[in-house]
Design a protein around this motif. Sequence first.
Motif, short mmCIF file in Angstrom:
data_model
loop_
_atom_site.label_atom_id
_atom_site.label_comp_id
_atom_site.label_asym_id
_atom_site.label_seq_id
_atom_site.Cartn_x
_atom_site.Cartn_y
_atom_site.Cartn_z
N MET A 1 -30.55 2.48 27.91
CA MET A 1 -29.83 1.60 28.84
C MET A 1 -30.49 0.23 28.89
SD MET A 1 -29.02 2.25 32.88
CE MET A 1 -28.15 1.04 33.87
N ARG A 2 -29.69 -0.82 28.90
CA ARG A 2 -30.21 -2.16 28.97
C ARG A 2 -30.96 -2.39 30.27
NH1 ARG A 2 -26.48 -5.77 30.63
NH2 ARG A 2 -24.87 -4.86 29.31
N LYS A 3 -32.10 -3.09 30.18
CA LYS A 3 -32.97 -3.31 31.33
C LYS A 3 -32.35 -4.22 32.37
CE LYS A 3 -37.64 -4.91 32.51
NZ LYS A 3 -38.94 -5.41 31.97
N TYR A 4 -31.61 -5.23 31.94
CA TYR A 4 -31.14 -6.28 32.84
C TYR A 4 -29.63 -6.23 33.07
CZ TYR A 4 -35.65 -8.34 31.54
OH TYR A 4 -36.99 -8.56 31.31
N SER A 5 -29.22 -6.61 34.26
CA SER A 5 -27.81 -6.89 34.51
C SER A 5 -27.53 -8.31 34.04
CB SER A 5 -27.48 -6.75 35.99
OG SER A 5 -28.21 -7.70 36.76
N VAL A 6 -26.28 -8.59 33.68
CA VAL A 6 -25.95 -9.91 33.16
C VAL A 6 -24.70 -10.46 33.84
CG1 VAL A 6 -26.90 -9.28 30.91
CG2 VAL A 6 -24.44 -9.16 31.26
N CYS A 7 -24.66 -11.78 33.88
CA CYS A 7 -23.46 -12.50 34.32
C CYS A 7 -23.04 -13.44 33.20
CB CYS A 7 -23.73 -13.29 35.60
SG CYS A 7 -22.34 -14.31 36.13
N VAL A 8 -21.83 -13.29 32.72
CA VAL A 8 -21.27 -14.21 31.72
C VAL A 8 -20.46 -15.26 32.46
CG1 VAL A 8 -19.76 -14.47 29.73
CG2 VAL A 8 -21.17 -12.41 29.96
N CYS A 9 -20.84 -16.52 32.29
CA CYS A 9 -20.18 -17.64 32.95
C CYS A 9 -19.30 -18.38 31.94
CB CYS A 9 -21.21 -18.61 33.55
SG CYS A 9 -22.15 -17.91 34.92
N MET A 10 -18.00 -18.31 32.12
CA MET A 10 -17.06 -18.95 31.20
C MET A 10 -16.25 -20.02 31.94
SD MET A 10 -13.81 -17.37 29.07
CE MET A 10 -14.76 -16.55 27.80
N ALA A 11 -16.22 -21.21 31.37
CA ALA A 11 -15.39 -22.29 31.89
C ALA A 11 -14.15 -22.41 31.02
CB ALA A 11 -16.16 -23.61 31.89
N THR A 12 -12.98 -22.52 31.65
CA THR A 12 -11.73 -22.57 30.89
C THR A 12 -10.87 -23.77 31.29
OG1 THR A 12 -10.56 -21.13 32.47
CG2 THR A 12 -11.68 -20.07 30.62
N TYR A 13 -10.11 -24.23 30.28
CA TYR A 13 -9.09 -25.24 30.52
C TYR A 13 -8.13 -25.25 29.33
CZ TYR A 13 -6.65 -29.61 31.30
OH TYR A 13 -5.66 -30.55 31.48
N ASN A 14 -6.92 -24.82 29.54
CA ASN A 14 -5.89 -24.81 28.51
C ASN A 14 -6.39 -24.20 27.19
OD1 ASN A 14 -4.05 -25.92 30.27
ND2 ASN A 14 -4.18 -27.99 29.42
N GLY A 15 -6.88 -22.97 27.29
CA GLY A 15 -7.45 -22.32 26.11
C GLY A 15 -6.70 -21.09 25.66
N ILE A 16 -5.43 -20.98 25.99
CA ILE A 16 -4.70 -19.74 25.73
C ILE A 16 -4.67 -19.35 24.26
CG2 ILE A 16 -2.44 -20.83 25.46
CD1 ILE A 16 -3.28 -17.49 27.26
N ASN A 17 -4.75 -20.32 23.35
CA ASN A 17 -4.68 -20.00 21.92
C ASN A 17 -5.91 -19.28 21.39
OD1 ASN A 17 -2.13 -21.18 21.62
ND2 ASN A 17 -2.97 -23.20 21.15
N TYR A 18 -7.01 -19.34 22.14
CA TYR A 18 -8.27 -18.79 21.64
C TYR A 18 -8.95 -17.81 22.60
CZ TYR A 18 -7.81 -22.62 18.33
OH TYR A 18 -7.33 -23.45 17.35
N ILE A 19 -8.63 -17.89 23.86
CA ILE A 19 -9.42 -17.18 24.85
C ILE A 19 -9.31 -15.66 24.74
CG2 ILE A 19 -7.64 -17.17 26.66
CD1 ILE A 19 -9.92 -17.76 28.65
N LYS A 20 -8.19 -15.16 24.27
CA LYS A 20 -8.04 -13.71 24.17
C LYS A 20 -9.05 -13.11 23.20
CE LYS A 20 -3.12 -13.77 25.40
NZ LYS A 20 -1.73 -13.44 24.96
#
Length: 228
Positions: A1-20
């Motif tokens: 089991m991984r030792k640390y918890s993580v938070c992924v911080c993502m900023a978005t703006y009109n990214g529908i073509n790539y975000i999926k």
Amino acid sequence: MRKYSVCVCMATYNGINYIKSQIDSILPQLSARDEMVISDDGSTDGTLEFLKELEVKYNNVKVVKGPSKGADANFFSLIRRASKDIVFISDQDDIWSNTKIDDVCTVFAENPDALVVLHEDTIRYEEKGIELPCTPLRHGFLINLVKSSYSGHRMAFRKSFCEKIGPVDSRCMSYDQYLGLVAEKNKCTVFLNKKLDVHIMHGRNITRTLPIGQKIKLRWNLIQCMLA
């Protein structure tokens, strides 16, 4: 089991073509104790609707409203929200290696004094159909002031690093370079010489090549923010 918890911080703006594709490369790496916080800065292309559906489907995905002051302000506001052990920065249009989170967390576990981990990546120029290696990982405050190794999408840091960031204002127009300079000032970065994501250049990226006058102004503003 991984030792640390993580938070992924993502900023978005009109990214529908790539975000999926980016979301699909990240979510399988998250456990129930992790979180993904996505701050949308006013998308009008269906990105926000997609994110809202994602938030309903996954308990550890949270969608928030961005400050609508540009990408740098959006990322800074995201970083302040992070509450887990390790914070990952994510663009909306890259693709992560399926071992990225575990690989980076292993480096943190092996280097308890490290506050920042910076890894290599591959740059894919979509329109040209070619891939090139990333900017070399280099230590040194002045070196990274001139040409930064610290691209946000290949950075992760301990939550405690946020205490060293300090207040920033509208002069700070390059959040990741600023974070890199703070890291270099505190000599707290470990390099991971492994390509852990593909950074896609498609002509609509926020990152742009600046004229020399704007480059000088940007670096002067960064120095002022560091001294504030």
